[in-house]
Design a protein around this motif. Structure first.
Motif, PDB file in Angstrom:
ATOM      1  N   LYS A  44      -8.886  -3.864 -10.260  1.00 39.62           N
ATOM      2  CA  LYS A  44      -8.045  -3.426 -11.388  1.00 39.62           C
ATOM      3  C   LYS A  44      -7.831  -4.574 -12.372  1.00 39.62           C
ATOM      4  CE  LYS A  44      -3.701  -4.561  -9.083  1.00 39.62           C
ATOM      5  NZ  LYS A  44      -2.659  -4.055  -8.187  1.00 39.62           N
ATOM      6  N   ASN A  65      -6.516   0.963  -9.100  1.00 42.60           N
ATOM      7  CA  ASN A  65      -5.194   1.583  -9.149  1.00 42.60           C
ATOM      8  C   ASN A  65      -5.116   2.831 -10.006  1.00 42.60           C
ATOM      9  OD1 ASN A  65      -4.297  -0.909  -7.924  1.00 42.60           O
ATOM     10  ND2 ASN A  65      -2.264  -0.189  -8.505  1.00 42.60           N
ATOM     11  N   ILE A  88      -6.258   3.079  -4.769  1.00 44.81           N
ATOM     12  CA  ILE A  88      -5.115   2.494  -4.062  1.00 44.81           C
ATOM     13  C   ILE A  88      -3.822   2.605  -4.863  1.00 44.81           C
ATOM     14  CG2 ILE A  88      -6.578   0.906  -2.738  1.00 44.81           C
ATOM     15  CD1 ILE A  88      -5.717  -1.323  -4.671  1.00 44.81           C
ATOM     16  N   ILE A 172       2.414  -0.674   1.359  1.00 41.99           N
ATOM     17  CA  ILE A 172       2.687  -1.904   0.603  1.00 41.99           C
ATOM     18  C   ILE A 172       4.113  -2.316   0.971  1.00 41.99           C
ATOM     19  CG2 ILE A 172       2.792  -2.970  -1.677  1.00 41.99           C
ATOM     20  CD1 ILE A 172       1.344  -0.373  -2.727  1.00 41.99           C
ATOM     21  N   MET A 202      -2.400  -7.781   1.568  1.00 42.53           N
ATOM     22  CA  MET A 202      -2.883  -8.133   0.252  1.00 42.53           C
ATOM     23  C   MET A 202      -3.108  -9.651   0.248  1.00 42.53           C
ATOM     24  SD  MET A 202      -0.589  -5.297  -1.832  1.00 42.53           S
ATOM     25  CE  MET A 202       0.128  -6.474  -2.918  1.00 42.53           C
ATOM     26  N   SER A 203      -3.300 -10.229  -0.948  1.00 35.91           N
ATOM     27  CA  SER A 203      -3.686 -11.653  -0.984  1.00 35.91           C
ATOM     28  C   SER A 203      -2.723 -12.552  -0.218  1.00 35.91           C
ATOM     29  CB  SER A 203      -3.802 -12.124  -2.432  1.00 35.91           C
ATOM     30  OG  SER A 203      -4.895 -11.492  -3.052  1.00 35.91           O
ATOM     31  N   ARG A 218      -6.663  -5.416   1.213  1.00 38.09           N
ATOM     32  CA  ARG A 218      -6.891  -5.192  -0.229  1.00 38.09           C
ATOM     33  C   ARG A 218      -6.585  -6.478  -0.994  1.00 38.09           C
ATOM     34  NH1 ARG A 218      -3.043  -1.398   1.517  1.00 38.09           N
ATOM     35  NH2 ARG A 218      -1.570  -2.533   0.200  1.00 38.09           N
ATOM     36  N   LEU A 219      -7.629  -7.167  -1.434  1.00 38.24           N
ATOM     37  CA  LEU A 219      -7.429  -8.467  -2.073  1.00 38.24           C
ATOM     38  C   LEU A 219      -7.802  -8.439  -3.554  1.00 38.24           C
ATOM     39  CD1 LEU A 219      -8.711 -11.029   0.579  1.00 38.24           C
ATOM     40  CD2 LEU A 219      -6.585  -9.746   0.492  1.00 38.24           C
ATOM     41  N   GLY A 220      -6.840  -8.828  -4.391  1.00 36.22           N
ATOM     42  CA  GLY A 220      -7.086  -8.960  -5.817  1.00 36.22           C
ATOM     43  C   GLY A 220      -7.105 -10.425  -6.215  1.00 36.22           C
ATOM     44  N   THR A 221      -5.905 -11.002  -6.337  1.00 33.25           N
ATOM     45  CA  THR A 221      -5.809 -12.369  -6.857  1.00 33.25           C
ATOM     46  C   THR A 221      -6.559 -13.393  -5.986  1.00 33.25           C
ATOM     47  OG1 THR A 221      -3.638 -12.487  -5.804  1.00 33.25           O
ATOM     48  CG2 THR A 221      -3.668 -12.051  -8.134  1.00 33.25           C
ATOM     49  N   ARG A 227      -4.163 -11.891 -12.359  1.00 33.27           N
ATOM     50  CA  ARG A 227      -4.469 -10.787 -13.287  1.00 33.27           C
ATOM     51  C   ARG A 227      -3.681 -10.953 -14.565  1.00 33.27           C
ATOM     52  NH1 ARG A 227      -4.351  -8.168  -8.496  1.00 33.27           N
ATOM     53  NH2 ARG A 227      -2.111  -7.999  -8.536  1.00 33.27           N
TER      54      ARG A 227
HETATM   55  C1  LIG Z   1      -2.917  -4.847  -6.946  1.00 31.36           C
HETATM   56  C2  LIG Z   1      -2.911  -4.332  -5.571  1.00 31.36           C
HETATM   57  C3  LIG Z   1      -3.451  -5.081  -4.516  1.00 31.36           C
HETATM   58  C4  LIG Z   1      -3.985  -6.491  -4.674  1.00 31.36           C
HETATM   59  O1  LIG Z   1      -2.922  -7.370  -4.750  1.00 31.36           O
HETATM   60  P1  LIG Z   1      -3.155  -8.963  -4.686  1.00 31.36           P
HETATM   61  O2  LIG Z   1      -1.826  -9.497  -4.360  1.00 31.36           O
HETATM   62  O3  LIG Z   1      -3.645  -9.346  -6.040  1.00 31.36           O
HETATM   63  O4  LIG Z   1      -4.157  -9.216  -3.645  1.00 31.36           O
HETATM   64  C5  LIG Z   1      -3.474  -4.505  -3.253  1.00 31.36           C
HETATM   65  N1  LIG Z   1      -2.986  -3.263  -3.038  1.00 31.36           N
HETATM   66  C6  LIG Z   1      -2.464  -2.519  -4.021  1.00 31.36           C
HETATM   67  C7  LIG Z   1      -1.959  -1.160  -3.724  1.00 31.36           C
HETATM   68  C8  LIG Z   1      -2.393  -3.033  -5.313  1.00 31.36           C
HETATM   69  O5  LIG Z   1      -1.838  -2.284  -6.278  1.00 31.36           O
END
Ligand SMILES: *Cc1c(COP(=O)(O)O)cnc(C)c1O
Length: 230
Positions: A44, A65, A88, A172, A202-203, A218-221, A227
Protein backbone atom coordinates in the motif's frame (compact mmCIF):
# COMPACT_ATOMS: atom_id res chain seq x y z
CA UNK A 1 11.76 11.70 -9.93
CA UNK A 2 14.28 10.22 -7.50
CA UNK A 3 13.63 11.16 -3.91
CA UNK A 4 16.11 10.61 -1.13
CA UNK A 5 13.32 9.29 1.11
CA UNK A 6 12.64 6.38 -1.22
CA UNK A 7 15.05 3.49 -0.72
CA UNK A 8 16.78 2.26 -3.86
CA UNK A 9 15.88 -1.03 -5.53
CA UNK A 10 18.87 -2.82 -4.08
CA UNK A 11 17.96 -1.78 -0.55
CA UNK A 12 14.43 -3.12 -1.01
CA UNK A 13 15.94 -6.46 -2.00
CA UNK A 14 18.26 -6.27 1.00
CA UNK A 15 15.41 -5.57 3.37
CA UNK A 16 13.37 -8.45 2.00
CA UNK A 17 16.35 -10.77 2.40
CA UNK A 18 16.90 -9.51 5.93
CA UNK A 19 13.23 -10.00 6.87
CA UNK A 20 13.41 -13.54 5.52
CA UNK A 21 16.46 -14.24 7.64
CA UNK A 22 14.70 -12.89 10.74
CA UNK A 23 11.64 -15.00 9.98
CA UNK A 24 13.85 -18.08 9.68
CA UNK A 25 15.60 -17.27 12.94
CA UNK A 26 12.30 -16.71 14.77
CA UNK A 27 11.07 -20.04 13.41
CA UNK A 28 14.21 -21.84 14.58
CA UNK A 29 13.85 -20.36 18.07
CA UNK A 30 10.19 -21.39 18.16
CA UNK A 31 10.95 -24.86 16.84
CA UNK A 32 8.90 -24.21 13.71
CA UNK A 33 9.54 -25.01 10.05
CA UNK A 34 10.49 -21.72 8.28
CA UNK A 35 8.32 -22.84 5.36
CA UNK A 36 5.29 -22.57 7.67
CA UNK A 37 5.47 -18.76 7.71
CA UNK A 38 4.58 -16.70 4.62
CA UNK A 39 5.95 -13.19 4.22
CA UNK A 40 3.24 -10.85 2.93
CA UNK A 41 4.77 -7.64 1.56
CA UNK A 42 2.40 -4.75 2.25
CA UNK A 43 2.63 -2.61 -0.88
CA UNK A 44 0.00 0.00 0.00
CA UNK A 45 1.09 3.56 -0.88
CA UNK A 46 4.29 2.27 -2.53
CA UNK A 47 5.44 3.66 -5.86
CA UNK A 48 5.88 1.42 -8.88
CA UNK A 49 9.64 1.13 -8.54
CA UNK A 50 9.29 -0.39 -5.07
CA UNK A 51 6.79 -2.95 -6.31
CA UNK A 52 9.06 -3.81 -9.22
CA UNK A 53 12.04 -4.13 -6.87
CA UNK A 54 10.12 -6.52 -4.63
CA UNK A 55 9.02 -8.63 -7.59
CA UNK A 56 12.61 -8.70 -8.89
CA UNK A 57 13.73 -9.91 -5.47
CA UNK A 58 11.38 -12.86 -5.86
CA UNK A 59 8.63 -11.62 -3.55
CA UNK A 60 5.26 -12.96 -4.72
CA UNK A 61 2.78 -12.48 -1.86
CA UNK A 62 1.49 -8.93 -1.43
CA UNK A 63 -1.03 -7.23 0.84
CA UNK A 64 -3.07 -4.17 -0.02
CA UNK A 65 -5.45 -2.07 2.07
CA UNK A 66 -7.70 -0.57 -0.54
CA UNK A 67 -9.38 -2.16 -3.55
CA UNK A 68 -8.91 0.81 -5.85
CA UNK A 69 -5.24 1.31 -5.04
CA UNK A 70 -4.66 -2.41 -5.40
CA UNK A 71 -6.19 -2.31 -8.87
CA UNK A 72 -3.82 0.46 -9.91
CA UNK A 73 -0.85 -1.43 -8.48
CA UNK A 74 -1.70 -4.88 -9.77
CA UNK A 75 -4.10 -4.88 -12.74
CA UNK A 76 -1.19 -4.79 -15.19
CA UNK A 77 0.85 -7.28 -13.12
CA UNK A 78 -1.88 -9.77 -12.28
CA UNK A 79 -0.45 -12.40 -14.62
CA UNK A 80 2.93 -12.49 -12.80
CA UNK A 81 3.57 -16.21 -12.21
CA UNK A 82 3.01 -17.19 -8.59
CA UNK A 83 1.54 -13.83 -7.60
CA UNK A 84 -0.82 -13.91 -4.59
CA UNK A 85 -2.76 -10.78 -3.64
CA UNK A 86 -4.27 -10.44 -0.19
CA UNK A 87 -6.70 -7.73 0.91
CA UNK A 88 -5.77 -6.66 4.44
CA UNK A 89 -7.87 -3.50 4.76
CA UNK A 90 -11.58 -3.07 5.52
CA UNK A 91 -13.95 -3.94 2.67
CA UNK A 92 -17.23 -2.21 1.86
CA UNK A 93 -19.97 -4.40 0.44
CA UNK A 94 -20.21 -2.25 -2.70
CA UNK A 95 -16.58 -3.19 -3.49
CA UNK A 96 -17.12 -6.94 -3.02
CA UNK A 97 -17.33 -7.65 -6.75
CA UNK A 98 -14.07 -5.83 -7.49
CA UNK A 99 -12.38 -7.45 -4.50
CA UNK A 100 -13.40 -10.96 -5.55
CA UNK A 101 -12.17 -10.26 -9.08
CA UNK A 102 -8.72 -9.06 -7.98
CA UNK A 103 -7.70 -10.77 -4.75
CA UNK A 104 -6.73 -14.37 -4.03
CA UNK A 105 -7.41 -13.96 -0.33
CA UNK A 106 -9.55 -11.47 1.60
CA UNK A 107 -8.35 -11.24 5.21
CA UNK A 108 -10.94 -8.83 6.53
CA UNK A 109 -14.30 -10.56 6.64
CA UNK A 110 -15.89 -9.09 9.77
CA UNK A 111 -19.67 -9.11 9.35
CA UNK A 112 -22.49 -11.20 7.98
CA UNK A 113 -23.56 -8.61 5.44
CA UNK A 114 -20.11 -8.76 3.87
CA UNK A 115 -20.21 -12.57 3.87
CA UNK A 116 -23.42 -12.42 1.82
CA UNK A 117 -21.93 -9.83 -0.56
CA UNK A 118 -18.82 -11.97 -1.15
CA UNK A 119 -20.83 -15.12 -1.77
CA UNK A 120 -23.06 -13.25 -4.21
CA UNK A 121 -20.08 -11.63 -5.96
CA UNK A 122 -18.41 -15.00 -6.55
CA UNK A 123 -21.64 -16.53 -7.82
CA UNK A 124 -22.25 -13.64 -10.22
CA UNK A 125 -18.75 -13.97 -11.66
CA UNK A 126 -18.99 -17.74 -11.84
CA UNK A 127 -15.83 -18.16 -9.79
CA UNK A 128 -15.22 -20.19 -6.63
CA UNK A 129 -15.70 -18.18 -3.43
CA UNK A 130 -12.46 -16.41 -2.43
CA UNK A 131 -10.28 -17.70 0.37
CA UNK A 132 -11.14 -15.74 3.47
CA UNK A 133 -9.79 -14.88 6.86
CA UNK A 134 -12.00 -13.40 9.54
CA UNK A 135 -10.60 -10.28 11.18
CA UNK A 136 -10.99 -10.38 14.95
CA UNK A 137 -10.96 -7.19 17.00
CA UNK A 138 -8.97 -8.77 19.82
CA UNK A 139 -8.55 -5.43 21.60
CA UNK A 140 -12.24 -4.50 21.33
CA UNK A 141 -11.27 -1.09 19.97
CA UNK A 142 -14.31 0.87 18.84
CA UNK A 143 -12.50 2.47 15.90
CA UNK A 144 -11.06 -0.79 14.60
CA UNK A 145 -12.86 -3.21 12.31
CA UNK A 146 -13.05 -6.89 13.07
CA UNK A 147 -15.59 -9.11 14.74
CA UNK A 148 -15.63 -9.13 18.56
CA UNK A 149 -14.20 -12.43 19.85
CA UNK A 150 -17.56 -13.57 21.25
CA UNK A 151 -19.28 -12.95 17.91
CA UNK A 152 -16.81 -15.09 15.96
CA UNK A 153 -18.76 -18.37 16.21
CA UNK A 154 -21.91 -16.79 14.74
CA UNK A 155 -20.02 -15.21 11.84
CA UNK A 156 -18.18 -18.47 11.12
CA UNK A 157 -21.48 -20.31 11.15
CA UNK A 158 -23.02 -17.84 8.71
CA UNK A 159 -19.99 -18.08 6.41
CA UNK A 160 -20.16 -21.85 6.39
CA UNK A 161 -23.88 -21.82 5.55
CA UNK A 162 -22.95 -19.65 2.55
CA UNK A 163 -20.24 -22.17 1.54
CA UNK A 164 -17.57 -19.53 1.97
CA UNK A 165 -13.98 -20.72 2.20
CA UNK A 166 -12.79 -19.49 5.60
CA UNK A 167 -9.14 -20.46 6.13
CA UNK A 168 -8.21 -18.59 9.25
CA UNK A 169 -8.10 -15.46 11.35
CA UNK A 170 -6.40 -12.08 11.19
CA UNK A 171 -5.85 -9.40 13.82
CA UNK A 172 -4.17 -6.07 14.39
CA UNK A 173 -3.43 -5.68 18.13
CA UNK A 174 -3.93 -2.28 19.77
CA UNK A 175 -0.91 -0.08 19.10
CA UNK A 176 -0.50 0.82 22.77
CA UNK A 177 -0.47 -2.71 24.21
CA UNK A 178 1.89 -5.66 24.24
CA UNK A 179 0.97 -7.73 21.19
CA UNK A 180 1.70 -11.16 22.67
CA UNK A 181 -1.59 -11.67 24.53
CA UNK A 182 -3.54 -10.64 21.42
CA UNK A 183 -1.61 -13.09 19.26
CA UNK A 184 -2.21 -15.79 21.87
CA UNK A 185 -5.95 -15.08 21.88
CA UNK A 186 -6.13 -15.22 18.08
CA UNK A 187 -4.22 -18.52 18.04
CA UNK A 188 -6.56 -19.98 20.67
CA UNK A 189 -9.65 -18.92 18.71
CA UNK A 190 -8.26 -20.41 15.50
CA UNK A 191 -7.44 -23.71 17.21
CA UNK A 192 -10.89 -23.85 18.82
CA UNK A 193 -12.55 -23.52 15.41
CA UNK A 194 -10.16 -25.72 13.45
CA UNK A 195 -8.76 -22.86 11.37
CA UNK A 196 -5.19 -23.18 10.05
CA UNK A 197 -4.15 -19.71 8.89
CA UNK A 198 -3.11 -16.99 11.32
CA UNK A 199 -2.31 -13.60 9.79
CA UNK A 200 -0.70 -11.63 12.58
CA UNK A 201 2.45 -9.62 13.11
CA UNK A 202 3.62 -6.45 11.38
CA UNK A 203 7.03 -4.76 11.08
CA UNK A 204 7.28 -4.07 14.81
CA UNK A 205 6.19 -7.41 16.20
CA UNK A 206 6.40 -10.19 13.60
CA UNK A 207 9.00 -12.20 15.47
CA UNK A 208 6.68 -12.28 18.48
CA UNK A 209 3.79 -13.28 16.22
CA UNK A 210 5.81 -16.20 14.87
CA UNK A 211 6.39 -17.38 18.42
CA UNK A 212 2.60 -17.45 18.89
CA UNK A 213 1.97 -19.37 15.66
CA UNK A 214 1.59 -16.80 12.85
CA UNK A 215 1.42 -18.40 9.40
CA UNK A 216 1.38 -15.03 7.60
CA UNK A 217 3.25 -11.91 8.70
CA UNK A 218 2.38 -8.59 7.04
CA UNK A 219 5.40 -6.33 6.59
CA UNK A 220 5.32 -2.84 5.12
CA UNK A 221 7.87 -0.45 6.59
CA UNK A 222 10.38 -3.23 7.35
CA UNK A 223 10.60 -3.91 3.61
CA UNK A 224 9.92 -0.57 1.97
CA UNK A 225 10.84 2.06 4.56
CA UNK A 226 8.44 4.65 5.95
CA UNK A 227 5.22 5.21 4.02
CA UNK A 228 3.95 8.59 2.94
CA UNK A 229 0.74 9.44 4.80
CA UNK A 230 -2.27 7.86 3.11
C1 LIG B 1 -0.16 -1.20 6.83
C2 LIG B 1 -0.49 -2.52 7.38
C3 LIG B 1 0.52 -3.45 7.67
C4 LIG B 1 2.00 -3.16 7.55
O1 LIG B 1 2.40 -2.39 8.63
P1 LIG B 1 3.96 -2.10 8.91
O2 LIG B 1 3.99 -1.66 10.31
O3 LIG B 1 4.35 -1.05 7.93
O4 LIG B 1 4.68 -3.36 8.68
C5 LIG B 1 0.13 -4.70 8.13
N1 LIG B 1 -1.17 -5.02 8.29
C6 LIG B 1 -2.16 -4.16 8.02
C7 LIG B 1 -3.57 -4.57 8.20
C8 LIG B 1 -1.85 -2.88 7.57
O5 LIG B 1 -2.85 -2.01 7.33
Amino acid sequence: MASSSIPTSSSTADRIAQARRKIERACRIAGRDPASVVLTAVSKTQPDDQIEAALEAGQRVFGENRVQEAQSHWASRRATPGLELRLIGPLQTNKAVDAVALFDVIETLDREKLAHALAEAAQKQGVPPPKLLIQVNTGRESQKSGVEPEDLPALLGAARVLNLDVRGLMAIPPADQAAGPHFALLARLAARHGLKELSMGMSGDYETAIRFGATHVRLGTALFGARNAM
